[in-house]
Scaffold this motif. Sequence first.
Motif, short mmCIF file in Angstrom:
data_model
loop_
_atom_site.label_atom_id
_atom_site.label_comp_id
_atom_site.label_asym_id
_atom_site.label_seq_id
_atom_site.Cartn_x
_atom_site.Cartn_y
_atom_site.Cartn_z
N UNK A 118 0.83 -1.22 0.00
CA UNK A 118 0.00 0.00 0.00
C UNK A 118 0.85 1.26 0.00
N UNK A 119 1.95 1.25 0.77
CA UNK A 119 2.85 2.40 0.77
C UNK A 119 3.47 2.62 -0.61
N UNK A 120 3.85 1.53 -1.28
CA UNK A 120 4.48 1.62 -2.59
C UNK A 120 3.54 2.06 -3.69
N UNK A 121 2.25 1.84 -3.51
CA UNK A 121 1.27 2.20 -4.55
C UNK A 121 0.53 3.49 -4.24
N UNK A 122 0.75 4.04 -3.08
CA UNK A 122 -0.02 5.22 -2.64
C UNK A 122 -0.01 6.36 -3.66
N UNK A 123 1.13 6.65 -4.26
CA UNK A 123 1.21 7.79 -5.19
C UNK A 123 1.07 7.39 -6.65
N UNK A 124 0.78 6.12 -6.92
CA UNK A 124 0.61 5.69 -8.30
C UNK A 124 -0.77 6.09 -8.80
N UNK A 125 -0.82 6.66 -9.98
CA UNK A 125 -2.07 7.01 -10.63
C UNK A 125 -1.95 6.59 -12.07
N UNK A 126 -2.92 5.86 -12.56
CA UNK A 126 -2.86 5.34 -13.91
C UNK A 126 -4.26 5.29 -14.48
N UNK A 127 -4.40 5.72 -15.70
CA UNK A 127 -5.68 5.62 -16.35
C UNK A 127 -5.49 5.45 -17.84
N UNK A 128 -6.01 4.36 -18.37
CA UNK A 128 -5.93 4.13 -19.82
C UNK A 128 -7.06 3.21 -20.23
N UNK A 129 -7.73 3.58 -21.30
CA UNK A 129 -8.74 2.74 -21.92
C UNK A 129 -8.35 2.64 -23.39
N UNK A 130 -8.13 1.41 -23.85
CA UNK A 130 -7.77 1.18 -25.25
C UNK A 130 -8.88 0.41 -25.92
N UNK A 131 -9.30 0.90 -27.08
CA UNK A 131 -10.34 0.23 -27.87
C UNK A 131 -9.90 0.31 -29.32
N UNK A 132 -9.16 -0.72 -29.76
CA UNK A 132 -8.61 -0.69 -31.11
C UNK A 132 -7.64 0.46 -31.23
N UNK A 133 -7.82 1.31 -32.22
CA UNK A 133 -6.91 2.44 -32.42
C UNK A 133 -7.26 3.64 -31.55
N UNK A 134 -8.37 3.61 -30.86
CA UNK A 134 -8.78 4.70 -29.98
C UNK A 134 -8.22 4.49 -28.59
N UNK A 135 -7.73 5.57 -27.96
CA UNK A 135 -7.20 5.48 -26.61
C UNK A 135 -7.63 6.70 -25.82
N UNK A 136 -7.96 6.48 -24.55
CA UNK A 136 -8.25 7.54 -23.60
C UNK A 136 -7.22 7.39 -22.50
N UNK A 137 -6.42 8.43 -22.27
CA UNK A 137 -5.29 8.37 -21.35
C UNK A 137 -5.47 9.43 -20.27
N UNK A 138 -5.25 9.03 -19.02
CA UNK A 138 -5.39 9.95 -17.89
C UNK A 138 -4.03 10.48 -17.49
#
Length: 165
Positions: A118-138
Amino acid sequence: MGPPDGFRPTHVVPADGLPTWTSPDPAAAGVPLDPLLPVALAEANGNWARIVCSNGWTAWVDGRLLVALPQRPPATGGPLATTDDPRPLLAALERSLATYRRLVDDWAAGRIDLETFRDGTRDLRLGAVLDGSDAWLLDLDRGRWYYCDAAQLQTYATADRDGRS
């Protein structure tokens, strides 16, 4: 029976499934939908939503429980306003995902305890949705979701500090 002409899902059923009704009436119970089933929203009536499945079957559900799928931004008729190179953001997402994967492996192998995980992941933020050639990135540093078409990024939505749109 195949999918209706032009079927494009707009939502999926929540991970625990979803009850249905034959009409927007609590007394008209139908059969439950499978978890994560793609559906298209056809009509909304208050909290009720009429959905269509890929096989053409239709039912009413509690629309508040449907999980919306991201859609491409509408065409603007002109060049995209943001032309940032997507590769630096993709590299940051890869680093975050690699760190998370390493911590999961360490926890699963018993090399670290849950508190260290939990300490190691506390500051990790990740967001990605891939649908074929379309991508939404946070990008939480900028507080934005971007739509990416491989060559450029376009701001799609802004996110608050917790990553919610």
